[in-house]
Design a protein around this motif. Sequence first.
Motif, PDB file in Angstrom:
ATOM      1  N   TYR A 101      48.991  23.504 -29.714  1.00 40.30           N
ATOM      2  CA  TYR A 101      48.067  24.616 -29.492  1.00 40.30           C
ATOM      3  C   TYR A 101      46.715  24.226 -30.033  1.00 40.30           C
ATOM      4  O   TYR A 101      46.607  23.701 -31.139  1.00 40.30           O
ATOM      5  CB  TYR A 101      48.558  25.866 -30.219  1.00 40.30           C
ATOM      6  CG  TYR A 101      47.605  27.032 -30.141  1.00 40.30           C
ATOM      7  CD1 TYR A 101      47.745  27.989 -29.166  1.00 40.30           C
ATOM      8  CD2 TYR A 101      46.554  27.143 -31.051  1.00 40.30           C
ATOM      9  CE1 TYR A 101      46.864  29.047 -29.086  1.00 40.30           C
ATOM     10  CE2 TYR A 101      45.671  28.201 -30.979  1.00 40.30           C
ATOM     11  CZ  TYR A 101      45.836  29.152 -29.998  1.00 40.30           C
ATOM     12  OH  TYR A 101      44.976  30.200 -29.919  1.00 40.30           O
ATOM     13  N   GLU A 103      42.449  25.621 -30.139  1.00 44.11           N
ATOM     14  CA  GLU A 103      41.423  26.585 -29.766  1.00 44.11           C
ATOM     15  C   GLU A 103      40.069  25.985 -30.032  1.00 44.11           C
ATOM     16  O   GLU A 103      39.838  25.446 -31.115  1.00 44.11           O
ATOM     17  CB  GLU A 103      41.576  27.863 -30.583  1.00 44.11           C
ATOM     18  CG  GLU A 103      40.477  28.890 -30.302  1.00 44.11           C
ATOM     19  CD  GLU A 103      40.546  30.094 -31.195  1.00 44.11           C
ATOM     20  OE1 GLU A 103      41.612  30.345 -31.790  1.00 44.11           O
ATOM     21  OE2 GLU A 103      39.534  30.791 -31.314  1.00 44.11           O
TER      22      GLU A 103
ATOM     23  N   PHE B  35      43.022  28.166 -20.974  1.00 50.38           N
ATOM     24  CA  PHE B  35      42.295  29.086 -21.842  1.00 50.38           C
ATOM     25  C   PHE B  35      41.542  30.103 -20.994  1.00 50.38           C
ATOM     26  O   PHE B  35      41.105  29.810 -19.887  1.00 50.38           O
ATOM     27  CB  PHE B  35      41.238  28.331 -22.669  1.00 50.38           C
ATOM     28  CG  PHE B  35      41.782  27.256 -23.567  1.00 50.38           C
ATOM     29  CD1 PHE B  35      42.208  26.044 -23.055  1.00 50.38           C
ATOM     30  CD2 PHE B  35      41.822  27.451 -24.938  1.00 50.38           C
ATOM     31  CE1 PHE B  35      42.686  25.039 -23.891  1.00 50.38           C
ATOM     32  CE2 PHE B  35      42.282  26.446 -25.783  1.00 50.38           C
ATOM     33  CZ  PHE B  35      42.722  25.255 -25.248  1.00 50.38           C
ATOM     34  N   TYR B  37      38.121  32.591 -21.695  1.00 55.75           N
ATOM     35  CA  TYR B  37      37.032  32.979 -22.576  1.00 55.75           C
ATOM     36  C   TYR B  37      36.260  34.129 -21.953  1.00 55.75           C
ATOM     37  O   TYR B  37      36.120  34.216 -20.731  1.00 55.75           O
ATOM     38  CB  TYR B  37      36.070  31.811 -22.813  1.00 55.75           C
ATOM     39  CG  TYR B  37      36.590  30.754 -23.743  1.00 55.75           C
ATOM     40  CD1 TYR B  37      37.364  29.707 -23.273  1.00 55.75           C
ATOM     41  CD2 TYR B  37      36.305  30.800 -25.106  1.00 55.75           C
ATOM     42  CE1 TYR B  37      37.843  28.727 -24.133  1.00 55.75           C
ATOM     43  CE2 TYR B  37      36.776  29.829 -25.972  1.00 55.75           C
ATOM     44  CZ  TYR B  37      37.540  28.804 -25.479  1.00 55.75           C
ATOM     45  OH  TYR B  37      38.014  27.838 -26.337  1.00 55.75           O
ATOM     46  N   PHE B  47      36.948  33.420 -27.416  1.00 56.24           N
ATOM     47  CA  PHE B  47      38.290  33.013 -27.020  1.00 56.24           C
ATOM     48  C   PHE B  47      39.175  34.246 -26.864  1.00 56.24           C
ATOM     49  O   PHE B  47      39.194  35.127 -27.714  1.00 56.24           O
ATOM     50  CB  PHE B  47      38.874  32.077 -28.071  1.00 56.24           C
ATOM     51  CG  PHE B  47      40.349  31.828 -27.932  1.00 56.24           C
ATOM     52  CD1 PHE B  47      41.249  32.461 -28.754  1.00 56.24           C
ATOM     53  CD2 PHE B  47      40.815  30.959 -26.965  1.00 56.24           C
ATOM     54  CE1 PHE B  47      42.607  32.227 -28.634  1.00 56.24           C
ATOM     55  CE2 PHE B  47      42.171  30.717 -26.837  1.00 56.24           C
ATOM     56  CZ  PHE B  47      43.069  31.355 -27.669  1.00 56.24           C
ATOM     57  N   TYR B  50      45.516  31.769 -24.788  1.00 52.45           N
ATOM     58  CA  TYR B  50      45.877  30.377 -24.504  1.00 52.45           C
ATOM     59  C   TYR B  50      47.306  30.303 -23.972  1.00 52.45           C
ATOM     60  O   TYR B  50      48.190  31.045 -24.420  1.00 52.45           O
ATOM     61  CB  TYR B  50      45.775  29.545 -25.787  1.00 52.45           C
ATOM     62  CG  TYR B  50      46.385  28.176 -25.685  1.00 52.45           C
ATOM     63  CD1 TYR B  50      47.696  27.935 -26.080  1.00 52.45           C
ATOM     64  CD2 TYR B  50      45.646  27.115 -25.173  1.00 52.45           C
ATOM     65  CE1 TYR B  50      48.253  26.680 -25.988  1.00 52.45           C
ATOM     66  CE2 TYR B  50      46.204  25.849 -25.076  1.00 52.45           C
ATOM     67  CZ  TYR B  50      47.503  25.641 -25.486  1.00 52.45           C
ATOM     68  OH  TYR B  50      48.053  24.390 -25.379  1.00 52.45           O
ATOM     69  N   PHE B  91      35.698  33.271 -18.113  1.00 46.80           N
ATOM     70  CA  PHE B  91      35.884  31.895 -17.693  1.00 46.80           C
ATOM     71  C   PHE B  91      37.303  31.427 -17.985  1.00 46.80           C
ATOM     72  O   PHE B  91      37.824  31.633 -19.090  1.00 46.80           O
ATOM     73  CB  PHE B  91      34.902  30.973 -18.433  1.00 46.80           C
ATOM     74  CG  PHE B  91      33.471  31.177 -18.045  1.00 46.80           C
ATOM     75  CD1 PHE B  91      32.631  31.969 -18.815  1.00 46.80           C
ATOM     76  CD2 PHE B  91      32.956  30.567 -16.909  1.00 46.80           C
ATOM     77  CE1 PHE B  91      31.305  32.151 -18.459  1.00 46.80           C
ATOM     78  CE2 PHE B  91      31.629  30.752 -16.547  1.00 46.80           C
ATOM     79  CZ  PHE B  91      30.807  31.546 -17.318  1.00 46.80           C
ATOM     80  N   ARG B  95      42.469  22.193 -20.665  1.00 50.05           N
ATOM     81  CA  ARG B  95      42.368  20.963 -21.440  1.00 50.05           C
ATOM     82  C   ARG B  95      43.622  20.149 -21.163  1.00 50.05           C
ATOM     83  O   ARG B  95      44.736  20.661 -21.217  1.00 50.05           O
ATOM     84  CB  ARG B  95      42.258  21.258 -22.937  1.00 50.05           C
ATOM     85  CG  ARG B  95      42.128  19.998 -23.785  1.00 50.05           C
ATOM     86  CD  ARG B  95      41.806  20.316 -25.229  1.00 50.05           C
ATOM     87  NE  ARG B  95      41.570  19.095 -25.985  1.00 50.05           N
ATOM     88  CZ  ARG B  95      42.498  18.474 -26.694  1.00 50.05           C
ATOM     89  NH1 ARG B  95      43.726  18.967 -26.747  1.00 50.05           N
ATOM     90  NH2 ARG B  95      42.206  17.371 -27.348  1.00 50.05           N
TER      91      ARG B  95
END
Lengths: 115, 116
Positions: A101, A103, B35, B37, B47, B50, B91, B95
């Motif tokens: 995980y 961020e 993610f 945002y 944020f 996730y 958005f 990743r």
Amino acid sequence: NAGVTQTPKFQVLKTGQSMTLQCAQDMNHNSMYWYRQDPGMGLRLIYYSASEGTTDKGEVPNGYNVSRLNKREFSLRLESAAPSQTSVYFCASIFRLAGGYNEQFFGPGTRLTVL
Amino acid sequence: AQKITQTQPGMFVQEKEAVTLDCTYDTSDPSYGLFWYKQPSSGEMIFLIYQGSYDQQNATEGRYSLNFQKARKSANLVISASQLGDSAMYFCAMRVSGGGADGLTFGKGTHLIIQP
């Protein structure tokens, strides 16, 4: 704990001028990033630094240089600013937990105008 | 190369209704993270949520949930009981773990406007 800080918040340059955008994080993160955001677009990666002493190009590196001064600081330099570099610049750092995980924490952004 | 597609440039929704913001992604890597945002008019990136590619359950964070359909490569954000303060740009980003360039790949965003 300030998180990710950026200076300046706003800047106006003339074509050909140079400047350095500063970024610092106090969260002891290893990886840091510079993005740009153009109107109507998402963020695009300019450069990143996976750890102190290393830097790598992202999607749009042309016209920029970076420096990872230490673990806390990651600066972005425009050597000869062009109108195409008018944008909002975001610095970010990443926090990874066990299990993958992660961020990304973003700074407040620098709004740059090149005339 | 990774790609994120958000097909809704703008949405108008009545307050208190649920909202679904679409996001599809493309990657050949088996290990990735998705993610969402929020960017209000003040400009900061906030944020929200996730989802890891190996997570068995859909992620939830308060009023936000992620409808993750791996086979369809979609990761839609669901906001329940929308509020006026939810008006913002949203958005989707991805990743990819492993080799190659690090960092997030973003979609172009969806401008959500909540109407009273």
